[in-house]
Write a protein that holds these residues in place. Structure first.
Motif, PDB file in Angstrom:
ATOM      1  N   ILE A  36       0.895  -1.274  -0.042  1.00  0.00           N
ATOM      2  CA  ILE A  36       0.118  -0.053  -0.004  1.00  0.00           C
ATOM      3  C   ILE A  36       0.880   1.283   0.004  1.00  0.00           C
ATOM      4  N   ASP A  37       0.637   2.166  -0.850  1.00  0.00           N
ATOM      5  CA  ASP A  37       1.153   3.643  -0.851  1.00  0.00           C
ATOM      6  C   ASP A  37       0.216   4.463  -1.291  1.00  0.00           C
ATOM      7  N   ALA A  38       0.506   5.852  -1.244  1.00  0.00           N
ATOM      8  CA  ALA A  38      -0.393   6.704  -1.652  1.00  0.00           C
ATOM      9  C   ALA A  38      -0.217   6.941  -3.212  1.00  0.00           C
ATOM     10  N   ILE A  39       0.814   7.116  -3.515  1.00  0.00           N
ATOM     11  CA  ILE A  39       1.170   7.256  -4.999  1.00  0.00           C
ATOM     12  C   ILE A  39       1.922   6.244  -5.485  1.00  0.00           C
ATOM     13  N   PRO A  40       1.978   6.158  -6.905  1.00  0.00           N
ATOM     14  CA  PRO A  40       2.916   5.248  -7.691  1.00  0.00           C
ATOM     15  C   PRO A  40       4.138   5.627  -7.734  1.00  0.00           C
ATOM     16  N   ASP A  41       5.229   4.605  -7.620  1.00  0.00           N
ATOM     17  CA  ASP A  41       6.423   5.047  -7.640  1.00  0.00           C
ATOM     18  C   ASP A  41       6.932   5.097  -9.372  1.00  0.00           C
ATOM     19  N   LEU A  42       7.060   6.074  -9.684  1.00  0.00           N
ATOM     20  CA  LEU A  42       7.240   6.206 -11.265  1.00  0.00           C
ATOM     21  C   LEU A  42       8.965   6.850 -11.441  1.00  0.00           C
ATOM     22  N   SER A  43       9.599   6.644 -10.310  1.00  0.00           N
ATOM     23  CA  SER A  43      11.009   7.183 -10.572  1.00  0.00           C
ATOM     24  C   SER A  43      11.832   6.238 -11.197  1.00  0.00           C
ATOM     25  N   GLU A  44      12.738   6.673 -11.910  1.00  0.00           N
ATOM     26  CA  GLU A  44      13.905   6.063 -12.592  1.00  0.00           C
ATOM     27  C   GLU A  44      14.458   4.926 -11.936  1.00  0.00           C
ATOM     28  N   ASN A  45      14.856   3.610 -12.392  1.00  0.00           N
ATOM     29  CA  ASN A  45      15.557   2.661 -11.793  1.00  0.00           C
ATOM     30  C   ASN A  45      17.116   2.969 -11.986  1.00  0.00           C
ATOM     31  N   GLN A  46      17.398   3.746 -10.959  1.00  0.00           N
ATOM     32  CA  GLN A  46      18.887   4.604 -10.860  1.00  0.00           C
ATOM     33  C   GLN A  46      19.986   3.781  -9.447  1.00  0.00           C
ATOM     34  N   VAL A  47      21.012   4.055  -9.834  1.00  0.00           N
ATOM     35  CA  VAL A  47      21.944   3.759  -8.778  1.00  0.00           C
ATOM     36  C   VAL A  47      22.984   5.161  -8.628  1.00  0.00           C
ATOM     37  N   ILE A  48      22.911   5.767  -7.435  1.00  0.00           N
ATOM     38  CA  ILE A  48      23.581   6.854  -7.172  1.00  0.00           C
ATOM     39  C   ILE A  48      24.956   6.690  -6.675  1.00  0.00           C
ATOM     40  N   ARG A 289      13.386   1.721   1.935  1.00  0.00           N
ATOM     41  CA  ARG A 289      14.101   0.734   0.856  1.00  0.00           C
ATOM     42  C   ARG A 289      13.296   0.411  -0.213  1.00  0.00           C
ATOM     43  N   TYR A 290      14.019   0.284  -1.478  1.00  0.00           N
ATOM     44  CA  TYR A 290      13.130   0.010  -2.794  1.00  0.00           C
ATOM     45  C   TYR A 290      12.328  -1.170  -2.597  1.00  0.00           C
ATOM     46  N   GLY A 291      10.994  -0.908  -3.150  1.00  0.00           N
ATOM     47  CA  GLY A 291      10.188  -2.247  -3.138  1.00  0.00           C
ATOM     48  C   GLY A 291       9.502  -2.472  -1.790  1.00  0.00           C
ATOM     49  N   GLU A 292       9.527  -1.822  -0.763  1.00  0.00           N
ATOM     50  CA  GLU A 292       8.957  -2.016   0.452  1.00  0.00           C
ATOM     51  C   GLU A 292       7.544  -1.597   0.554  1.00  0.00           C
ATOM     52  N   ASN A 293       6.884  -1.908   1.462  1.00  0.00           N
ATOM     53  CA  ASN A 293       5.395  -1.642   1.753  1.00  0.00           C
ATOM     54  C   ASN A 293       5.294  -0.387   2.709  1.00  0.00           C
ATOM     55  N   ALA A 294       5.103   0.711   2.075  1.00  0.00           N
ATOM     56  CA  ALA A 294       5.372   1.945   2.681  1.00  0.00           C
ATOM     57  C   ALA A 294       4.425   2.086   4.035  1.00  0.00           C
ATOM     58  N   ASP A 295       3.324   1.453   4.188  1.00  0.00           N
ATOM     59  CA  ASP A 295       2.372   1.638   5.210  1.00  0.00           C
ATOM     60  C   ASP A 295       2.913   0.770   6.285  1.00  0.00           C
ATOM     61  N   GLU A 296       3.449  -0.552   5.986  1.00  0.00           N
ATOM     62  CA  GLU A 296       3.995  -1.102   6.991  1.00  0.00           C
ATOM     63  C   GLU A 296       5.262  -0.663   7.804  1.00  0.00           C
ATOM     64  N   VAL A 297       6.001  -0.035   6.811  1.00  0.00           N
ATOM     65  CA  VAL A 297       7.409   0.569   7.412  1.00  0.00           C
ATOM     66  C   VAL A 297       7.215   1.639   8.147  1.00  0.00           C
ATOM     67  N   ILE A 298       6.178   2.347   7.769  1.00  0.00           N
ATOM     68  CA  ILE A 298       5.749   3.603   8.720  1.00  0.00           C
ATOM     69  C   ILE A 298       5.427   3.030  10.023  1.00  0.00           C
ATOM     70  N   LYS A 299       4.400   1.942   9.988  1.00  0.00           N
ATOM     71  CA  LYS A 299       4.052   1.512  11.440  1.00  0.00           C
ATOM     72  C   LYS A 299       5.264   0.858  12.159  1.00  0.00           C
ATOM     73  N   ALA A 300       6.066   0.622  11.509  1.00  0.00           N
ATOM     74  CA  ALA A 300       7.533  -0.369  12.105  1.00  0.00           C
ATOM     75  C   ALA A 300       8.247   0.709  12.808  1.00  0.00           C
ATOM     76  N   VAL A 301       8.463   2.016  12.125  1.00  0.00           N
ATOM     77  CA  VAL A 301       9.391   2.867  12.525  1.00  0.00           C
ATOM     78  C   VAL A 301       8.525   3.548  13.609  1.00  0.00           C
ATOM     79  N   LYS A 302       7.422   3.968  13.509  1.00  0.00           N
ATOM     80  CA  LYS A 302       6.501   4.500  14.725  1.00  0.00           C
ATOM     81  C   LYS A 302       6.508   3.831  15.946  1.00  0.00           C
ATOM     82  N   LYS A 303       6.518   2.446  15.872  1.00  0.00           N
ATOM     83  CA  LYS A 303       6.709   1.355  16.871  1.00  0.00           C
ATOM     84  C   LYS A 303       8.028   1.614  17.571  1.00  0.00           C
TER      85      LYS A 303
END
Length: 427
Positions: A36-48, A289-303
């Protein structure tokens, strides 16, 4: 013959019903595990590739760092193009890969090429890979609310306590700190005294480095007891730095305090972070991190933040200034409400239009089965449940029931014609 046809028809109906139930169950499971996320991730597949060489102008960075890296990173497999950006003291190289390239495979290829490219850079310059996040990976921003506490102390707590704790959360790629002062010892050399003693700034630097090391000895035994010898040489105070000997001149030891001033201060800053116009604050940015579930990561960070806050000094607490979970929940909730409303409206229209509850039920059943099945394909293609994908499903509800209505109408028409042929007297 008729009995065989009836039996065949019943078996087909049972098989179709079984497939429909299986797809619906699979679809319900796919809904639960879909990211689940709010907006689709349309960013380029890049390495910085980030390289720091402080104190150098953008032109020097471009000539000696960015250009060698860009030219050597070209030609990697599945690379679309390579872009470089140079600024004061820093170089950024963006390696853009094809959209279907695995991001971690791409990072490995870039890292292999950097092993060779590093030899072409100036001594002491080491390029590093950026985090394995994307352009929309900033999922949560927070600040430390600590009235009356020094900004340097707040930044120290952020860098040496909060950052290390939150980086361990599953799905977090990086935690970037901002604001405050990064504490450091600064040695301000007097050029006149350097000239008087015939010293150079490089000698002072080498002396400080040489006296800020741990050294190990060896083990020896005495009276059947083993001893391990080591020396502790880390600098821990201003006084220790001031007492470092740089050189002996005419049997007199010239110390750092004789030629320079030592003080504890903050690193030179290029900007500040202000919140609501009430003053500077210290905080961090959680990068997913790339490809993770934003909703679950945010909940884990808050915890995790709740656990980390227990170790704060009295009066300090977290202040979340940006939380994407609110946007995610509002977006998904809005689309879910729309889906339910559309399902109800379409069902009522079908019932009124056909005016036959069994025919209407056969059409209405298609809606939840089709929507649940669509999530199977969302997971298969790695598409998250966001405002765009769910809106597409909402827009397609009308199309979902169209075929059922047409088939029901066609069945009624054929049955009517057949009835007329069998019973001409009822015309």
């Amino acid at each position: 013959m008729i009995e065989s046809l009836i039996s065949f028809s019943l078996r087909n109906r049972f098989l179709v019903l079984l497939v429909a139930v299986g797809l619906f169950a699979w679809g319900v499971y796919s809904v639960k595990v879909n990211k689940i996320d709010a907006i689709p991730d349309l960013s380029e597949n890049q390495v910085i590739v980030f390289t720091e060489w402080m104190g150098r102008s953008p032109q020097i960075i471009e000539d000696q760092v960015t250009y060698p890296l860009v030219t050597n990173l070209q030609g990697l497999p599945q690379v679309k193009y390579v872009r470089g950006a140079s600024m004061f003291g820093m170089s950024f190289v963006y390696v853009i890969f094809n959209d279907d390239t695995d991001v971690y495979w791409a990072r490995e290829r870039v890292l292999e090429r950097l092993n060779y490219a590093t030899r072409l850079l100036p001594e002491g310059v080491t390029p590093t890979l950026g985090p394995d996040g994307t352009g929309v990976g900033h999922i949560l921003w927070y600040t430390l609310d600590a009235p009356g506490m020094d900004l340097g102390e707040q930044r120290a707590i952020q860098d040496w306590y909060v950052k290390f704790a939150l980086q361990n959360v599953q799905g977090v790629s990086e935690l970037a700190s901002f604001g405050g002062f990064q504490k450091q010892y600064q040695i301000t050399v007097d050029p006149n005294k350097l000239s008087y003693y015939g010293l150079s700034a490089q000698e002072v630097i080498q002396s400080v480095r040489a006296n800020n090391n741990e050294a190990g000895g060896r083990k020896f035994e005495q009276s059947d007891i083993g001893y391990i010898i080591k020396t502790t040489g880390y600098l821990k105070s201003i006084e220790e730095i001031e007492n470092i000997s740089v050189r002996t001149v005419n049997t007199v030891s010239v110390r750092v305090r004789d030629i320079a001033t030592v003080q504890m201060t903050g690193e030179t800053r290029l900007g500040i972070f202000d919140q609501d116009g009430e003053g500077e604050v210290v905080g961090g940015i959680v990068v997913m991190r790339y490809g993770e579930n934003a909703d679950e990561v945010i909940k884990a960070v808050k915890k995790k933040m709740t656990e980390v806050a227990k170790g704060f000094p009295q009066g300090m607490k977290f202040d979340i200034v940006y939380d994407r979970s609110y946007l995610i929940e509002e977006s998904v909730s809005s689309i879910k409400t729309t889906l339910i409303e559309e399902m109800i409206v379409v069902s009522l229209v079908v019932i009124v239009f056909l005016f036959h509850w069994r025919s209407a039920a056969s059409i209405i059943i298609q809606i939840p089965i089709t929507i649940a099945t669509s999530f199977i394909f969302l997971n298969a293609f790695g598409i998250t449940s966001n405002i765009m994908s769910l809106t597409g499903i909402a827009l397609a509800i009308g199309v979902i029931v169209d075929n059922g209505i047409i088939m029901a109408e066609n069945s009624y028409k054929n049955l009517s014609h057949r009835y007329s042929e069998l019973n001409p007297e009822d015309k």
